[in-house]
Design an enzyme around this catalytic site. Structure first.
Site, PDB file in Angstrom:
ATOM      1  CB  SER A   1     -41.574 -82.234 -99.399  1.00  0.00           C
ATOM      2  OG  SER A   1     -40.442 -81.916 -98.620  1.00  0.00           O
TER       3      SER A   1
ATOM      4  CE1 TYR B   1     -38.819 -79.492-103.662  1.00  0.00           C
ATOM      5  CE2 TYR B   1     -38.760 -79.434-101.264  1.00  0.00           C
ATOM      6  CZ  TYR B   1     -38.837 -80.150-102.447  1.00  0.00           C
ATOM      7  OH  TYR B   1     -38.935 -81.518-102.404  1.00  0.00           O
TER       8      TYR B   1
END
Length: 251
Positions: free
Chosen positions: A140, A153
């Site tokens: 990501s 995250y």
């Protein structure tokens, strides 16, 4: 990028984790269009809808070694081998580090990172035996740059990026290529869950505008990049973190 007709995946066998989601289901479709057979794995019962010609479904928690073993076994028993693993399973948490509990941290690390670890560990002995072996992980932009309220995250996605590089070096001589795609925002229900659980047109517009291309990616755009990295068409690419982020990290 080459078309599905000539990317060398005809007859290949792949495992896709997180297959019930927007990106995961798109990856399954793109792999099938390229002629691959797929084990579609997810804990979500919605994965059952993917069962069909050339697609075997496995219900299970991707973070558990037993699920990874079952996926490899199913690929070999149903389709006769294993060539590709796509580690797509993941979850999101929007919280600053100081507000993140031990349980939230552990749950995120388990789902996002241990799932990659156990699937790579179980699959690699079988991938090494093949001649077009590839692992594609989902990273990501959050694993590359700092973003507000994404401490846990981002840590999981940074770990996935480093696992990708490490495995690429460890298994280059074995002929196993390992790469990752790092998307920006993708237009799926994952975005709504990330910002509160309900569709919010204003917030969605803000997220889209944060990307220089002025929009979110479609699941199919990310899936096509993942399938390209899984295919022999990207045969000299390994250890790469491919930014599919609409220019977000180029600024």
């Amino acid at each position: 990028m080459v078309s599905a007709m000539d990317d060398g995946l005809e007859g290949a066998v792949a495992i896709v984790t997180g297959a019930a989601g927007g990106i995961g289901s798109a990856v399954v479709r793109e792999l099938r269009d390229a002629g691959a057979r797929v084990v579609a794995e997810d804990l979500d019962p919605a994965v059952e809808a993917l069962e069909g010609d050339g697609v075997a479904v496995l219900r299970g928690d991707a973070a558990q070694a037993a699920t990874a073993c079952d996926a490899v076994r199913l690929a070999r028993d149903r389709f006769g081998g294993l060539d590709v693993v796509v580690n797509n399973a993941g979850r999101f948490l929007l919280k600053p580090i100081v507000d993140t509990s031990d349980d939230e941290w552990d749950a995120l690390m388990t789902t996002n990172v241990r799932s990659v670890f156990v699937h790579c560990r179980e699959a690699l002995p079988h991938l090494i035996a093949g001649d077009r072996a590839a692992i594609v992980n989902v990273c990501s932009i959050s694993g590359v740059v700092g973003l507000p309220a994404q401490g846990a995250y981002s840590a999981t996605k940074g770990a996935i990026a480093q696992i990708t590089r490490q495995l690429a070096i460890e298994h280059a001589e074995d002929g196993v290529r390992v790469n990752a795609v790092a998307p920006g925002a993708v237009d799926t229900s994952f975005v709504d869950k990330a910002v509160g659980g309900e569709p919010d047109p204003q917030r969605r517009a803000q997220i889209a505008a944060a990307h220089p291309l002025g929009r979110m990616a479609t699941p199919e755009e990310i899936a096509r990049m993942m399938v390209f990295l899984a295919s022999p068409a990207s045969g000299f690419v390994t250890g790469a973190i491919v930014m599919a982020d609409g220019g977000y990290t180029a600024r």
